[in-house]
Design a protein around this motif. Structure first.
Motif, mmCIF file in Angstrom:
data_model
loop_
_atom_site.group_PDB
_atom_site.id
_atom_site.type_symbol
_atom_site.label_atom_id
_atom_site.label_comp_id
_atom_site.label_asym_id
_atom_site.label_seq_id
_atom_site.Cartn_x
_atom_site.Cartn_y
_atom_site.Cartn_z
ATOM 1 N N LEU A 1 -20.792 10.548 -49.980
ATOM 2 C CA LEU A 1 -19.550 11.067 -49.398
ATOM 3 C C LEU A 1 -18.305 10.284 -49.785
ATOM 4 O O LEU A 1 -17.190 10.798 -49.622
ATOM 5 C CB LEU A 1 -19.676 11.100 -47.871
ATOM 6 C CG LEU A 1 -20.862 11.907 -47.324
ATOM 7 C CD1 LEU A 1 -20.882 11.865 -45.800
ATOM 8 C CD2 LEU A 1 -20.847 13.338 -47.832
ATOM 9 N N GLY A 2 -18.437 9.067 -50.248
ATOM 10 C CA GLY A 2 -17.261 8.285 -50.635
ATOM 11 C C GLY A 2 -16.766 8.716 -52.002
ATOM 12 O O GLY A 2 -17.174 8.172 -53.027
ATOM 13 N N LYS A 3 -15.882 9.694 -52.029
ATOM 14 C CA LYS A 3 -15.493 10.332 -53.288
ATOM 15 C C LYS A 3 -14.000 10.650 -53.272
ATOM 16 O O LYS A 3 -13.314 10.492 -52.257
ATOM 17 C CB LYS A 3 -16.260 11.653 -53.474
ATOM 18 C CG LYS A 3 -17.780 11.561 -53.401
ATOM 19 C CD LYS A 3 -18.377 11.043 -54.686
ATOM 20 C CE LYS A 3 -19.866 10.755 -54.560
ATOM 21 N NZ LYS A 3 -20.697 11.933 -54.361
ATOM 22 N N VAL A 4 -13.524 11.153 -54.390
ATOM 23 C CA VAL A 4 -12.197 11.744 -54.474
ATOM 24 C C VAL A 4 -12.382 13.253 -54.390
ATOM 25 O O VAL A 4 -13.095 13.848 -55.204
ATOM 26 C CB VAL A 4 -11.486 11.369 -55.786
ATOM 27 C CG1 VAL A 4 -10.100 12.008 -55.843
ATOM 28 C CG2 VAL A 4 -11.369 9.851 -55.910
ATOM 29 N N SER A 5 -11.772 13.873 -53.394
ATOM 30 C CA SER A 5 -11.951 15.306 -53.183
ATOM 31 C C SER A 5 -11.210 16.104 -54.249
ATOM 32 O O SER A 5 -10.443 15.549 -55.065
ATOM 33 C CB SER A 5 -11.454 15.702 -51.795
ATOM 34 O OG SER A 5 -10.048 15.548 -51.709
ATOM 35 N N GLY A 6 -11.416 17.396 -54.230
ATOM 36 C CA GLY A 6 -10.796 18.262 -55.219
ATOM 37 C C GLY A 6 -9.288 18.208 -55.231
ATOM 38 O O GLY A 6 -8.658 18.439 -56.271
ATOM 39 N N VAL B 1 -11.811 10.261 -49.772
ATOM 40 C CA VAL B 1 -12.439 10.606 -48.501
ATOM 41 C C VAL B 1 -13.765 9.869 -48.375
ATOM 42 O O VAL B 1 -14.250 9.246 -49.321
ATOM 43 C CB VAL B 1 -12.670 12.131 -48.386
ATOM 44 C CG1 VAL B 1 -11.354 12.898 -48.508
ATOM 45 C CG2 VAL B 1 -13.670 12.618 -49.436
ATOM 46 N N GLY B 2 -14.337 9.985 -47.201
ATOM 47 C CA GLY B 2 -15.670 9.450 -46.973
ATOM 48 C C GLY B 2 -15.696 8.394 -45.893
ATOM 49 O O GLY B 2 -14.906 7.447 -45.907
ATOM 50 N N PRO B 3 -16.607 8.539 -44.926
ATOM 51 C CA PRO B 3 -16.754 7.535 -43.876
ATOM 52 C C PRO B 3 -17.513 6.318 -44.381
ATOM 53 O O PRO B 3 -18.184 6.367 -45.418
ATOM 54 C CB PRO B 3 -17.568 8.282 -42.816
ATOM 55 C CG PRO B 3 -18.403 9.238 -43.612
ATOM 56 C CD PRO B 3 -17.554 9.663 -44.780
ATOM 57 N N THR B 4 -17.413 5.230 -43.647
ATOM 58 C CA THR B 4 -18.144 4.007 -43.963
ATOM 59 C C THR B 4 -19.342 3.883 -43.035
ATOM 60 O O THR B 4 -19.167 3.724 -41.819
ATOM 61 C CB THR B 4 -17.240 2.776 -43.806
ATOM 62 O OG1 THR B 4 -16.145 2.879 -44.713
ATOM 63 C CG2 THR B 4 -18.012 1.494 -44.081
ATOM 64 N N TYR C 1 -24.546 18.989 -46.138
ATOM 65 C CA TYR C 1 -23.505 19.719 -45.398
ATOM 66 C C TYR C 1 -22.200 18.928 -45.378
ATOM 67 O O TYR C 1 -21.113 19.487 -45.556
ATOM 68 C CB TYR C 1 -23.939 19.961 -43.954
ATOM 69 C CG TYR C 1 -25.090 20.917 -43.764
ATOM 70 C CD1 TYR C 1 -25.342 21.960 -44.639
ATOM 71 C CD2 TYR C 1 -25.946 20.774 -42.656
ATOM 72 C CE1 TYR C 1 -26.406 22.830 -44.434
ATOM 73 C CE2 TYR C 1 -26.994 21.643 -42.442
ATOM 74 C CZ TYR C 1 -27.228 22.664 -43.338
ATOM 75 O OH TYR C 1 -28.277 23.523 -43.117
ATOM 76 N N ALA C 2 -22.308 17.625 -45.133
ATOM 77 C CA ALA C 2 -21.097 16.804 -45.039
ATOM 78 C C ALA C 2 -20.331 16.809 -46.358
ATOM 79 O O ALA C 2 -19.098 16.827 -46.382
ATOM 80 C CB ALA C 2 -21.454 15.378 -44.638
ATOM 81 N N TYR D 1 -16.439 17.827 -46.544
ATOM 82 C CA TYR D 1 -15.407 16.946 -47.094
ATOM 83 C C TYR D 1 -14.821 17.475 -48.407
ATOM 84 O O TYR D 1 -13.820 16.950 -48.890
ATOM 85 C CB TYR D 1 -15.979 15.546 -47.336
ATOM 86 C CG TYR D 1 -16.054 14.667 -46.112
ATOM 87 C CD1 TYR D 1 -14.927 14.017 -45.619
ATOM 88 C CD2 TYR D 1 -17.262 14.464 -45.446
ATOM 89 C CE1 TYR D 1 -15.001 13.186 -44.507
ATOM 90 C CE2 TYR D 1 -17.350 13.638 -44.334
ATOM 91 C CZ TYR D 1 -16.214 13.003 -43.873
ATOM 92 O OH TYR D 1 -16.300 12.187 -42.759
ATOM 93 N N GLY D 2 -15.469 18.470 -48.989
ATOM 94 C CA GLY D 2 -14.989 18.996 -50.256
ATOM 95 C C GLY D 2 -15.326 18.129 -51.446
ATOM 96 O O GLY D 2 -14.557 18.058 -52.409
#
Length: 461
Positions: free
Chosen positions: A291-296, A301-304, A410-411, A415-416
């Motif tokens: 989830l720790g990414k750069v969205s579109g 984004v992304g929780p720790t 799903y997450a 988060y995209g």
């Protein structure tokens, strides 16, 4: 009985800092879209982790190999890193007897010890290789690509040790890798090594229910059929797009809402059972790397994710959870029935600090402490939820693993981002390859050489 998710304390009517019930209800449409996106990728042949519970071919590979190896080895050493190591460690420590590698052969029912070398620190690797008797040791080399620098370095060290003792490599080395691609498969074919498959559409951090995890598990006597059956049941439970009935969907959506709408960017997983300690470490990689990414739209984004253990971390991290920044959710993992309980004897009846404990049990104390911690957090507006397993056994562990994997998928959609790649780690890999002299990475070596050098004026020595 089956795994349950209690999200009472995630909502503002129970914990003021949580998610508003109306916001959760309103997220049904958003979740349905995420559910559809995941289903579409699965239908397109991606997301093979969802198929692992019913891949009889993979289970048969593992079971036949494990049956042939029964009684042949004192030690099994797994060479891997990341998902290739975290998953097997979590399975061993959850489903084998405590302190498995310290037990004698009789206490292990003749099954081997299982060591997992998940780093390239020479002190650790040297110590393990010096401790085991190589003639009685099976080595599992786990790398889908066969290009993982750390695992390949481990393999080369082990191979040289085996050759130095004139031990037959094809007997002592097993590869777990891609069915067709990568460096290991042709080596296996050329040299006659056994090689088990990691499906091409299963990524490393989603691979624990493939031979990555099931082979070492079966070798130490874990019931992988039950493990896969529990995972398959969770796949069926999560087939619905109705948010309130989908446990993985509810977990993912509440975490996403808490983060994006409520600023809860730290997600703690806190089992209250020692056997599940390493499930938290496995979850950290799953949640962080997915989830720790750069969205579109270019947003970072992304929780720790943070691992914790109850009740141990009540005396460590819970102070921060209670009175630190209001930026966390806590997911407790509860176990309803322990494999063993111990009654606390009564003594010192005249000492109030001790007298009240007599007649209770250690499991009762542990679970009351979990409930008390959740209640204390809620009273301060700190949101939490609880995943409850009836027991720590293969079936329920398989269900828990699959729930968290599906929730991650799903997450990613919520988060995209693509939850199934890891572009952020590639630059460091390229720098490593360049500095180690791997052909084709000269440009990366030169790029690294152009980075600022350490400033002697900023080094304290």
């Amino acid at each position: 009985m089956t795994l349950t998710l209690d999200y009472t304390f995630m909502l503002t009517d129970a914990a003021s800092g949580g998610v508003a019930p109306g916001a959760f209800a309103a997220a049904q449409g958003t979740f349905a879209a995420a559910h559809a996106a995941v289903a579409a990728r699965h239908a397109a042949g991606e997301l093979g982790f969802l198929d692992l519970p019913r891949r009889r071919d993979l289970a048969t590979q593992v079971l036949e190999f494990a049956a042939g190896a029964r009684g042949a080895w004192r030690d099994v050493v797994l060479l891997g890193i990341g998902g290739s190591a975290l998953g097997p460690i979590a399975l061993r420590n959850a489903l084998c007897a405590p302190q498995w590698n310290g037990l004698d052969a009789a206490a292990r029912a003749g099954y081997p010890r299982l060591h997992v070398l998940d780093n390239v620190d020479p002190v650790t690797i040297g110590a393990v290789l010096d401790r085991v008797q190589l003639a009685d040791t099976l080595f599992l080399v786990v790398s889908k690509s066969g290009g993982t620098a750390e695992t390949m370095a481990q393999y080369l060290v082990v191979r040289a040790r085996l050759e130095a003792q004139a031990l037959p490599l094809a007997r002592h080395l097993v590869f777990v890798t891609d069915p067709e691609k990568g460096a290991l498969r042709p080596i296996a074919r050329r040299e006659g090594f056994a090689a088990l498959d990691i499906p091409a559409n299963v990524g490393g951090r989603f691979s624990v229910l493939s031979p990555v995890g099931t082979l070492p598990a079966a070798l130490v006597g874990i019931d992988i059929e039950s493990l896969l059956a529990g995972a398959g049941d969770m796949v069926r439970r999560c087939a619905t797009s109705e948010l309130a009935r989908n446990p993985a969907g509810t977990f993912a959506t509440l975490q996403w809402l808490a983060d994006t709408k409520g600023g809860k960017r730290v997600h703690v997983l806190m089992p209250y059972a020692d056997p599940l300690r390493d499930i938290a470490a496995w979850f950290v990689q799953l949640w962080a790397e997915s989830l720790g990414k750069v969205s579109g739209d270019g947003e970072h984004v992304g929780p720790t994710p943070v691992p914790a253990l109850g009740a141990t971390d009540q005396h460590s991290q819970v102070q921060l959870f209670m009175e630190g920044p209001l930026d966390k959710t806590v997911t407790f993992v509860a176990v309803e029935q322990p494999a063993l309980d111990v009654t606390i004897p009564g003594a010192h009846g005249d000492v109030a600090d001790l007298a009240y404990l007599g007649g209770h049990s250690l499991w009762e104390l542990l679970n009351i402490e979990r409930r008390a911690t959740a209640g204390a957090l809620a009273s301060r507006g700190r949101p939490s939820m609880t995943l409850s397993l009836p027991a720590v056994d293969p079936w329920h562990l398989g269900a828990l693993v699959m729930l968290l994997e599906i929730a991650t998928a799903y997450a990613g959609a919520l988060y995209g981002v693509n939850a199934f790649d890891q572009p952020g780690v590639e630059l460091g890999k390229r720098f490593t390859y360049g500095m180690m002299g791997r052909p084709g990475f000269e440009a990366a070596r030169d790029e690294f050489a152009r980075l600022p050098k350490p400033n002697p004026e900023r080094i304290i020595g």
